[in-house]
Design a protein around this motif. Structure first.
Motif, PDB file in Angstrom:
ATOM      1  N   ALA A 219       0.816  -1.214   0.000  1.00  0.00           N
ATOM      2  CA  ALA A 219       0.000   0.000   0.000  1.00  0.00           C
ATOM      3  C   ALA A 219       0.849   1.261   0.000  1.00  0.00           C
ATOM      4  CB  ALA A 219      -0.940   0.003   1.198  1.00  0.00           C
TER       5      ALA A 219
ATOM      6  N   ASP B  36       1.237   4.284  -3.421  1.00  0.00           N
ATOM      7  CA  ASP B  36      -0.061   4.952  -3.534  1.00  0.00           C
ATOM      8  C   ASP B  36       0.010   5.912  -4.707  1.00  0.00           C
ATOM      9  OD1 ASP B  36      -2.549   5.991  -3.183  1.00  0.00           O
ATOM     10  OD2 ASP B  36      -2.078   7.093  -1.341  1.00  0.00           O
ATOM     11  N   THR B  37      -0.617   5.561  -5.817  1.00  0.00           N
ATOM     12  CA  THR B  37      -0.464   6.342  -7.035  1.00  0.00           C
ATOM     13  C   THR B  37      -1.766   6.388  -7.816  1.00  0.00           C
ATOM     14  OG1 THR B  37       0.748   6.473  -9.143  1.00  0.00           O
ATOM     15  CG2 THR B  37       0.342   4.278  -8.262  1.00  0.00           C
TER      16      THR B  37
ATOM     17  N   ARG C  47      -1.549   1.431 -11.601  1.00  0.00           N
ATOM     18  CA  ARG C  47      -2.714   0.938 -10.874  1.00  0.00           C
ATOM     19  C   ARG C  47      -3.225  -0.372 -11.483  1.00  0.00           C
ATOM     20  NH1 ARG C  47      -5.543   4.396  -7.409  1.00  0.00           N
ATOM     21  NH2 ARG C  47      -7.506   3.411  -7.991  1.00  0.00           N
TER      22      ARG C  47
END
Length: 290
Positions: A88, A91-92, A98
């Motif tokens: 986690a 985070d993008t 993604r």
């Protein structure tokens, strides 16, 4: 004696993909994937040789271990499967990354906590194709490693660090490893690299690429990027922007993911876009015939 432990993580773990980062080709005599989905790994621990067997079932992982290093392996295997990792942290909102994250559900960046056993194959892989390096690794481990403890499928434990320095030069030649890589490994065998993982480039013959490869596997470093890799910049470039880049271009593309660049690299390696092969491939050399 067999030691057994069942671990139930609070997150999904893809055991094969996570441990697969440590396997050196399908014929690696120290790491095997069984037909039943389980994983076997033979290694040198601080307590001596040991064998670990991992099987995932219903959200838990059952581990069995044999040999003098069994207790160490039973204690350490959650870290091998990424218990200390934090996916986690990447985070993008980058759409491609993604998507890669979704495809790689269960991937963890595990750590072996064994610097030497990550260093030797990394040196063997310097500036050669994997086929050539893995051939040398197979030969040397089978020739100088001892049979793995337990009911293993013809596996071998890699030799302990000091024994690598005593492998004769003609055996390195038979393995297909040329003198440069041989000398790098034999010199490093005289150093306690387990305590100096942050200073590997101080050793002659070990550069940033090798250090990053070791940090990825031994320490589970999520930011380690192997700069100088023959294929990696092209894979990262094609995955993230649809075209090949060089090392500088790869680092620029990875800059927004600072702290997690190695994780992005691993995602690209597993699920990224590989360019069509139009140019000459890096050749497989065979020093045994020279």
């Amino acid at each position: 004696m067999t030691l057994t432990r069942t671990w139930t993580p609070t997150f999904p773990v893809d055991v094969r993909t996570t441990v697969g980062a440590h396997r050196r080709g399908t014929g690696d005599p120290s790491t095997r994937f069984a037909d039943d989905g389980s994983v076997w790994r033979a290694t040198q621990t601080p307590d001596g040789p040991g064998t670990l067997h991992l099987r995932a079932h219903a959200g838990s992982v059952r581990a069995q271990a044999w040999g003098p290093g069994a207790a160490w392996l039973i204690d350490q295997f959650p870290d091998l499967l990424g218990a200390a990792d934090d996916p986690a942290a990447l985070d993008t909102d980058h759409p491609v990354v993604r998507q890669l994250q979704r495809r790689a559900r269960g991937l963890r960046l595990g750590r072996t906590d064994r610097v030497w056993e990550a260093l030797v194959p990394a040196v063997l892989e310097q500036k050669v194709v994997g086929t050539e390096a893995w051939r040398a690794w197979r030969y040397l481990v089978r020739r100088y490693g001892e049979p793995a403890p337990g009911p293993t499928p013809a596996m071998h434990v890699p030799p302990p660090r000091r024994e690598w320095a005593h492998i004769p030069s003609w055996e390195w030649h038979r393995s297909g490893a040329e003198p440069v890589r041989m000398r790098t490994i034999t010199r490093a065998a005289g150093m306690d690299v387990e305590r100096g993982a942050d200073h590997l480039t101080a050793l002659r013959g070990i550069g940033p690429w090798t250090e990053a490869e070791v940090r990825r596997r031994a320490l589970g470093d999520p930011d380690a990027v192997p700069v100088g890799d023959y294929h990696l910049p092209s894979v990262v470039g094609h995955t993230l922007i649809g075209e090949a880049v060089d090392d500088a271009g790869m680092l620029e593309l990875l800059e927004p993911f600072a702290g997690q660049r190695g994780r992005v690299v691993r995602l690209c390696e597993l699920h990224g876009t590989r360019p069509a092969r139009r140019g000459p491939r890096m050749s497989v050399r065979d020093y045994r015939a020279m």
